[in-house]
Design a protein around this motif. Structure first.
Motif, short mmCIF file in Angstrom:
data_model
loop_
_atom_site.label_atom_id
_atom_site.label_comp_id
_atom_site.label_asym_id
_atom_site.label_seq_id
_atom_site.Cartn_x
_atom_site.Cartn_y
_atom_site.Cartn_z
N UNK A 136 20.12 40.81 -20.12
CA UNK A 136 21.13 40.58 -21.24
C UNK A 136 21.10 39.05 -21.50
N UNK A 137 21.33 38.12 -20.70
CA UNK A 137 21.45 37.10 -20.97
C UNK A 137 20.73 35.92 -20.81
N UNK A 138 20.05 36.56 -20.19
CA UNK A 138 18.33 35.91 -19.95
C UNK A 138 17.55 35.90 -21.46
N UNK A 139 17.62 37.44 -22.35
CA UNK A 139 17.30 37.05 -23.19
C UNK A 139 18.01 36.40 -24.48
N UNK A 145 24.33 47.32 -10.39
CA UNK A 145 23.52 47.40 -11.59
C UNK A 145 24.29 47.21 -13.08
N UNK A 146 25.18 47.13 -13.18
CA UNK A 146 26.04 46.59 -14.44
C UNK A 146 25.51 44.51 -14.76
N UNK A 147 25.79 43.83 -12.96
CA UNK A 147 25.49 42.88 -13.42
C UNK A 147 24.49 42.81 -13.67
N UNK A 166 24.54 37.59 -10.54
CA UNK A 166 23.62 37.06 -11.66
C UNK A 166 24.04 36.11 -12.17
N UNK A 167 24.53 35.86 -11.76
CA UNK A 167 24.80 34.69 -13.91
C UNK A 167 23.79 33.48 -14.01
N UNK A 168 24.32 33.09 -14.68
CA UNK A 168 23.50 32.16 -14.89
C UNK A 168 24.06 30.60 -14.61
N UNK A 169 22.78 29.52 -14.39
CA UNK A 169 23.19 28.29 -13.38
C UNK A 169 23.67 27.51 -14.58
#
Length: 247
Positions: A220-223, A212-214, A143-146
């Motif tokens: 966290x990344x989106x926040x 689950x870790x992803x 689910x990495x941010x583009x």
């Protein structure tokens, strides 16, 4: 020894009630049963109660004791068949010394009277692919941010706001269900994914744990991506709404 004498409860389906049995008598029941589901369920979970070497010793003892029984050959075939299915389903539990002991046992007691069974068991034991596990390539979705700039000049940190909670939850669920469908029940027995020796035997459990870790990192990344406190509050509310849909 104490383990064999300890009484446990099992369900007697014939009379629909629980009966008290010892581990030894349970193994006797498994060997004597023609029910493959009962046999497979026991083989999947036996190592929670007894070691592979101890189980093999019981198989041998039952084989020897049955010699004086009127239906000796029938029972001995059942013992040998249970041994065969054990080797097929739980080959990873057999070390080299145990394999050698099984080879010697089958040569001595099966080769003459039960040549086909002896040949089948010998073939299973000679299958080297059983005993040389290879790393499974189960890669959970990321689910990495583009990193690209979205069309229309939309800022990366605002992408999540352009999809409804329902759509995001549905897409996440579609990914999850594919992993669950690949999960085999044997991966859940004995917490194999926590044991380095059996780590490769629970690839899909590992994939689910990594997913689950992803997801945690994704949240966290989106926040953190949000440049202001106000936008962080907004993204937290968005993620909270997604979680409610998932529930």
């Amino acid at each position: 020894k104490e383990l064999f004498q300890t009484e446990r409860l099992i369900l007697n389906q014939d009379v629909n009630r629980y009966e008290s049995v010892t581990l030894y008598s349970l193994i006797m029941r498994v060997v004597g049963s023609s029910d493959p589901l009962m046999r497979d369920a026991f083989i999947d979970a036996y190592n929670l109660y007894i070691s592979p070497n101890a189980l093999f010793e019981i198989f041998k003892e039952q084989f020897y004791l049955s010699k004086d029984h009127p239906d000796a050959q029938i029972f001995q075939v059942r013992v040998a068949n249970t041994l065969l299915h054990w080797i097929k389903r739980d080959f990873h539990d057999l070390d080299s010394e145990l394999v050698e002991a099984i080879v010697q046992f089958t040569k001595t007691h099966l080769q003459t009277n039960f040549p086909e069974l002896h040949k089948t068991i010998a073939t299973e034991l000679e299958n080297e692919t059983h005993f040389h596990l290879k790393e499974s390539s189960v890669i959970p979705p990321s689910f990495s941010v583009p990193l690209y700039q979205p069309l229309g000049g939309t800022a990366t940190h605002q992408l999540l706001f352009y999809c409804s909670e329902k759509v995001i939850a549905e897409q996440m669920t579609l990914i999850d269900i594919e992993l669950f469908r690949q999960l085999d029940r044997t991966e859940l027995v004995g917490i194999k994914w926590n044991n380095p020796k059996y780590l490769l035997l629970s690839p899909h459990v590992r994939a689910l744990l990594e997913r689950h870790e992803h997801i945690s990192s994704w949240v966290q990344t989106w926040i953190i991506l949000q440049p202001t406190i106000t936008e962080r509050k907004r993204i937290i509310q968005k993620l909270f709404n997604i979680a409610k849909v998932l529930l």
